[in-house]
Design a protein around this motif. Structure first.
Motif, PDB file in Angstrom:
ATOM      1  N   GLU A 196      85.458 -36.077  27.642  1.00 30.29           N
ATOM      2  CA  GLU A 196      84.197 -36.662  27.199  1.00 30.29           C
ATOM      3  C   GLU A 196      82.980 -36.010  27.853  1.00 30.29           C
ATOM      4  OE1 GLU A 196      83.807 -39.008  24.896  1.00 30.29           O
ATOM      5  OE2 GLU A 196      85.940 -39.312  24.557  1.00 30.29           O
ATOM      6  N   LEU A 197      83.131 -35.496  29.091  1.00 28.81           N
ATOM      7  CA  LEU A 197      82.006 -34.957  29.849  1.00 28.81           C
ATOM      8  C   LEU A 197      82.212 -33.480  30.139  1.00 28.81           C
ATOM      9  CD1 LEU A 197      81.835 -38.104  30.470  1.00 28.81           C
ATOM     10  CD2 LEU A 197      80.788 -37.435  32.646  1.00 28.81           C
ATOM     11  N   SER A 198      81.127 -32.736  30.144  1.00 22.51           N
ATOM     12  CA  SER A 198      81.168 -31.340  30.576  1.00 22.51           C
ATOM     13  C   SER A 198      81.199 -31.278  32.096  1.00 22.51           C
ATOM     14  CB  SER A 198      79.941 -30.587  30.058  1.00 22.51           C
ATOM     15  OG  SER A 198      78.766 -31.049  30.720  1.00 22.51           O
ATOM     16  N   GLU A 199      81.576 -30.126  32.635  1.00 22.85           N
ATOM     17  CA  GLU A 199      81.555 -29.969  34.092  1.00 22.85           C
ATOM     18  C   GLU A 199      80.131 -30.092  34.626  1.00 22.85           C
ATOM     19  OE1 GLU A 199      83.559 -26.593  35.644  1.00 22.85           O
ATOM     20  OE2 GLU A 199      85.547 -27.282  35.011  1.00 22.85           O
ATOM     21  N   GLN A 204      76.392 -33.163  37.954  1.00 24.80           N
ATOM     22  CA  GLN A 204      75.122 -33.872  38.101  1.00 24.80           C
ATOM     23  C   GLN A 204      75.339 -35.278  38.636  1.00 24.80           C
ATOM     24  OE1 GLN A 204      72.787 -34.031  34.526  1.00 24.80           O
ATOM     25  NE2 GLN A 204      71.211 -35.335  35.422  1.00 24.80           N
ATOM     26  N   HIS A 205      76.300 -35.986  38.090  1.00 26.51           N
ATOM     27  CA  HIS A 205      76.556 -37.354  38.545  1.00 26.51           C
ATOM     28  C   HIS A 205      77.085 -37.376  39.984  1.00 26.51           C
ATOM     29  CE1 HIS A 205      75.621 -38.902  34.673  1.00 26.51           C
ATOM     30  NE2 HIS A 205      76.713 -38.458  34.070  1.00 26.51           N
ATOM     31  N   ALA A 214      78.270 -42.724  41.511  1.00 30.95           N
ATOM     32  CA  ALA A 214      78.868 -41.655  40.708  1.00 30.95           C
ATOM     33  C   ALA A 214      79.913 -42.216  39.762  1.00 30.95           C
ATOM     34  CB  ALA A 214      79.471 -40.595  41.617  1.00 30.95           C
ATOM     35  N   CYS A 215      80.759 -43.122  40.260  1.00 27.09           N
ATOM     36  CA  CYS A 215      81.768 -43.746  39.396  1.00 27.09           C
ATOM     37  C   CYS A 215      81.118 -44.468  38.220  1.00 27.09           C
ATOM     38  CB  CYS A 215      82.616 -44.724  40.189  1.00 27.09           C
ATOM     39  SG  CYS A 215      84.007 -43.983  41.048  1.00 27.09           S
ATOM     40  N   LYS A 216      80.079 -45.220  38.513  1.00 27.30           N
ATOM     41  CA  LYS A 216      79.403 -45.973  37.453  1.00 27.30           C
ATOM     42  C   LYS A 216      78.770 -45.033  36.433  1.00 27.30           C
ATOM     43  CE  LYS A 216      78.342 -50.026  40.308  1.00 27.30           C
ATOM     44  NZ  LYS A 216      77.258 -50.826  40.958  1.00 27.30           N
ATOM     45  N   GLN A 221      78.713 -42.722  30.982  1.00 29.90           N
ATOM     46  CA  GLN A 221      78.575 -41.641  30.011  1.00 29.90           C
ATOM     47  C   GLN A 221      79.836 -41.495  29.163  1.00 29.90           C
ATOM     48  OE1 GLN A 221      77.186 -37.848  31.475  1.00 29.90           O
ATOM     49  NE2 GLN A 221      77.580 -36.825  29.514  1.00 29.90           N
ATOM     50  N   ALA A 222      81.007 -41.606  29.795  1.00 29.55           N
ATOM     51  CA  ALA A 222      82.253 -41.482  29.033  1.00 29.55           C
ATOM     52  C   ALA A 222      82.345 -42.560  27.958  1.00 29.55           C
ATOM     53  CB  ALA A 222      83.448 -41.562  29.970  1.00 29.55           C
TER      54      ALA A 222
END
Length: 241
Positions: A196-199, A204-205, A214-216, A221-222
């Motif tokens: 779902e997310l790019s590297e 960034q997170h 970061a977890c949140k 985003q996912a």
């Protein structure tokens, strides 16, 4: 809460998991044993019998993990526990009409000045250092084998795993040792996150937030996308000499 090692390194972790936006139930299982310096993500194999049972067996087997005096004893204990779960799952598949039950495994073990990634399957470990993200693990999948052989990844092979706990009579784990540095951040995740997310998004997170934040942010985003799979994340930050 920060947990100290014997030489002054401290670490703190945060974790989250979700069934995603499409699946009816969550076949992922996660374990945060910061007191022992152990973190685990297990992704039950979709399309097989009781993947959630397989991933839960891994986490339950490791839940009683205790800190050992030597790194070798700690790693041996981890491997022994996973080998036993593999034996039980594989033996059950031989007599069950329902077929195989299996799970990927990715674990992070913290030692005095190093950490070790241990894995089978396509759940991953990433490290964020100085704002730069690096994938530590290498997928055990037909897609990765195609890439290694110089062929493009095919959609047909994208979800075919070549190693898993319970997938074969013998369990083969890959192990990667890395030296720790102050403010290293490690991300453990199931494929539901990195599909779902790019590297760049992950980096960034990880850079902009503490482990809990970061977890949140990663989960938000996912889940803001299609998120057709279960998704699990663990973020660990190391501080010290």
């Amino acid at each position: 809460m920060a947990t100290p090692s014997r030489i002054g390194f401290t670490w703190r972790g945060a974790s989250a998991t979700s069934k995603g936006n499409v699946r009816a139930h969550n076949e992922d299982s996660i374990l945060d044993l910061s007191s022992c310096g152990l973190w685990v993500v297990a992704d039950g194999m979709g399309g097989h019998n009781a993947g959630d049972v397989a991933s839960r067996m891994i986490v339950e087997s490791l839940a009683g993990f205790e800190r050992r005096a030597s790194p070798s004893a700690l790693l041996d204990d981890l491997e022994d526990r996973l080998t036993e779960v593999n034996r039980r799952l594989y033996a059950e598949s031989l007599v069950s009409d329902a077929g195989m039950s299996g799970s990927t495994i990715v674990a992070l073990l913290a030692f005095e000045r190093h950490c070790i990634s241990v894995w089978a399957g396509d759940s991953r470990v990433y490290r964020s250092r100085g704002g730069v993200i690096e994938q530590i693990t290498r997928d055990h999948s037909e897609a990765q084998e195609a890439i290694d052989g110089g062929s493009p990844e095919s959609s047909a092979a994208s979800n075919v795993i070549t190693r898993a706990v319970g997938g074969a009579q013998e369990l083969y784990l890959d192990i990667e040792l890395r030296e720790l540095r102050n403010k290293d951040r490690y991300l453990l995740c199931s494929d539901g996150l990195y599909r779902e997310l790019s590297e760049n998004d992950m980096a960034q997170h990880l850079t902009a937030n503490d482990p809990e934040g970061a977890c949140k942010a990663l989960m938000k985003q996912a889940l803001g996308g299609p998120c057709s799979d279960n998704v699990s994340v663990i973020v660990v930050e190391f501080s010290g000499a």
